[in-house]
Design an enzyme around this catalytic site. Sequence first.
Site, PDB file in Angstrom:
ATOM      1  N   ARG A  52       0.835  -1.210   0.000  1.00 30.57           N
ATOM      2  CA  ARG A  52       0.000   0.000   0.000  1.00 30.57           C
ATOM      3  C   ARG A  52       0.870   1.261   0.000  1.00 30.57           C
ATOM      4  O   ARG A  52       0.538   2.252  -0.640  1.00 30.57           O
ATOM      5  CB  ARG A  52      -0.956  -0.009   1.203  1.00 30.57           C
ATOM      6  CG  ARG A  52      -1.936   1.164   1.181  1.00 30.57           C
ATOM      7  CD  ARG A  52      -2.995   1.059   2.254  1.00 30.57           C
ATOM      8  NE  ARG A  52      -2.431   1.204   3.594  1.00 30.57           N
ATOM      9  CZ  ARG A  52      -3.151   1.069   4.712  1.00 30.57           C
ATOM     10  NH1 ARG A  52      -4.435   0.762   4.639  1.00 30.57           N
ATOM     11  NH2 ARG A  52      -2.579   1.217   5.882  1.00 30.57           N
ATOM     12  N   LYS A 151      -2.515   7.187   1.294  1.00 30.67           N
ATOM     13  CA  LYS A 151      -2.192   7.460   2.694  1.00 30.67           C
ATOM     14  C   LYS A 151      -1.077   8.502   2.701  1.00 30.67           C
ATOM     15  O   LYS A 151       0.096   8.190   2.878  1.00 30.67           O
ATOM     16  CB  LYS A 151      -1.801   6.157   3.404  1.00 30.67           C
ATOM     17  CG  LYS A 151      -2.059   6.213   4.891  1.00 30.67           C
ATOM     18  CD  LYS A 151      -2.040   4.833   5.501  1.00 30.67           C
ATOM     19  CE  LYS A 151      -1.887   4.886   6.998  1.00 30.67           C
ATOM     20  NZ  LYS A 151      -2.933   5.603   7.727  1.00 30.67           N
ATOM     21  N   GLU A 184     -15.724   7.135   5.970  1.00 29.21           N
ATOM     22  CA  GLU A 184     -14.944   6.409   6.982  1.00 29.21           C
ATOM     23  C   GLU A 184     -14.793   7.305   8.199  1.00 29.21           C
ATOM     24  O   GLU A 184     -15.290   8.429   8.206  1.00 29.21           O
ATOM     25  CB  GLU A 184     -13.581   6.011   6.416  1.00 29.21           C
ATOM     26  CG  GLU A 184     -12.713   7.189   6.013  1.00 29.21           C
ATOM     27  CD  GLU A 184     -11.337   6.786   5.496  1.00 29.21           C
ATOM     28  OE1 GLU A 184     -10.919   5.636   5.699  1.00 29.21           O
ATOM     29  OE2 GLU A 184     -10.674   7.660   4.895  1.00 29.21           O
TER      30      GLU A 184
HETATM   31  N1  PXG Z   1      -8.868   5.192   7.350  1.00 25.10           N
HETATM   32  C1  PXG Z   1      -7.891   6.098   7.540  1.00 25.10           C
HETATM   33  C2  PXG Z   1      -8.089   7.485   7.092  1.00 25.10           C
HETATM   34  C3  PXG Z   1      -6.694   5.685   8.149  1.00 25.10           C
HETATM   35  O1  PXG Z   1      -5.704   6.573   8.313  1.00 25.10           O
HETATM   36  C4  PXG Z   1      -7.606   3.460   8.370  1.00 25.10           C
HETATM   37  C5  PXG Z   1      -8.746   3.919   7.744  1.00 25.10           C
HETATM   38  C6  PXG Z   1      -7.493   2.018   8.744  1.00 25.10           C
HETATM   39  O2  PXG Z   1      -6.589   1.341   7.869  1.00 25.10           O
HETATM   40  P1  PXG Z   1      -5.705   0.122   8.372  1.00 25.10           P
HETATM   41  O3  PXG Z   1      -4.915  -0.271   7.182  1.00 25.10           O
HETATM   42  O4  PXG Z   1      -4.866   0.632   9.491  1.00 25.10           O
HETATM   43  O5  PXG Z   1      -6.630  -0.936   8.816  1.00 25.10           O
HETATM   44  C7  PXG Z   1      -6.547   4.357   8.580  1.00 25.10           C
HETATM   45  C8  PXG Z   1      -5.293   3.900   9.245  1.00 25.10           C
HETATM   46  C9  PXG Z   1      -2.215   6.913  13.629  1.00 25.10           C
HETATM   47  C10 PXG Z   1      -2.630   5.740  12.837  1.00 25.10           C
HETATM   48  O6  PXG Z   1      -1.168   6.850  14.243  1.00 25.10           O
HETATM   49  C11 PXG Z   1      -3.493   5.865  11.783  1.00 25.10           C
HETATM   50  C12 PXG Z   1      -3.844   4.752  11.045  1.00 25.10           C
HETATM   51  C13 PXG Z   1      -3.331   3.546  11.367  1.00 25.10           C
HETATM   52  C14 PXG Z   1      -2.458   3.425  12.430  1.00 25.10           C
HETATM   53  C15 PXG Z   1      -2.104   4.527  13.182  1.00 25.10           C
HETATM   54  O7  PXG Z   1      -2.937   7.904  13.640  1.00 25.10           O
HETATM   55  N2  PXG Z   1      -4.712   4.924  10.009  1.00 25.10           N
END
Ligand code: PXG
Length: 293
Positions: A52, A151, A184
């Site tokens: 990703r 991301k 989301e």
């Molecule tokens: N939506 C958004 C906007 C994210 O940033 C997710 C969904 C979930 O995706 P994953 O692949 O993690 O299942 C995310 C993930 C942080 C932090 O430190 C943010 C995320 C993941 C881990 C830590 O703010 N975002």
Amino acid sequence: MPMKVYIDGQLRDESDATISVFDHGLLYGDGVFEGIRMYHNRIFKLREHIERLYWSAKAILLEIPMTQQQMMDACLETCRANGLREGYIRLIVTRGKGTLGLDPRRCPKPSVIIIAATIQLYPESVYRDGMTIATVPTTRMLVNSVNPAIKSLNYLNNILARIEANLIGVEEAIMLNTEGYVAECTGDNIFIVQKGKLYTPPLSAGALYGITRNTVIDCARAMGLEVAEPNLTRYDIYTADEMFLTGTAAEMVPVVKVDGRLIGDGKPGPVTGRLLEAFRGVTRHDGEVIFRD
Ligand code: PXG
């Protein structure tokens, strides 16, 4: 022992882990990142996170100066240097040092930063009692502006929504897209359960291609549950039997109240519970081993 941070091929002490003020990641948010978990001496879904990261980079024409295998090895090396078997990895690739001017052609070399640390988790009470959240005024960015599938280091859209959640005293924000469909939360994907079937917004609604989301979908299908990705509205949420959020930090968090309304009977639901158990099972076996002892 001071924390070691990986920067451009070197492991440096935390106090010496610095990058230039002319880095376009800082000046313009020009870069991409990943958040990855370590569980039980393994880096969970490392390959998927790295893939990703490279897609995010490709989408903004940022060429990462390492192969995906080298990036995975660098993550393992950073965990080992810090003696970590459980925790959190923050991986950042910026456009690199350039001039004051946003043209990325002025940045000859991207910066690669890997931080391996412990993680601040939600309290256990959230998993037992469920979370209260709300929809907020800030809408998710259009897929045709900065696509939420990237991301990127531009998280102000999410941060504004998070501030709005803080202002009204709830723990997460549901972001709708400009058409009014559910996209989301600020750092989590959204699922609802209705009559035993799972629903989550499509990526085209403005959601990240969540790796926890994918894992939960796989778990659900393996349990014989049907999963669909239609556009969802607030009506669908208000009338759902169960709701939960998925994300690397949160894993799966039940939601019991949205906009002051109880979801289902106001308690974490049985399908959510079964899926969380299945998800935690996957975290025990999946991923690249950190220490081979
Ligand atoms: N939506 C958004 C906007 C994210 O940033 C997710 C969904 C979930 O995706 P994953 O692949 O993690 O299942 C995310 C993930 C942080 C932090 O430190 C943010 C995320 C993941 C881990 C830590 O703010 N975002």
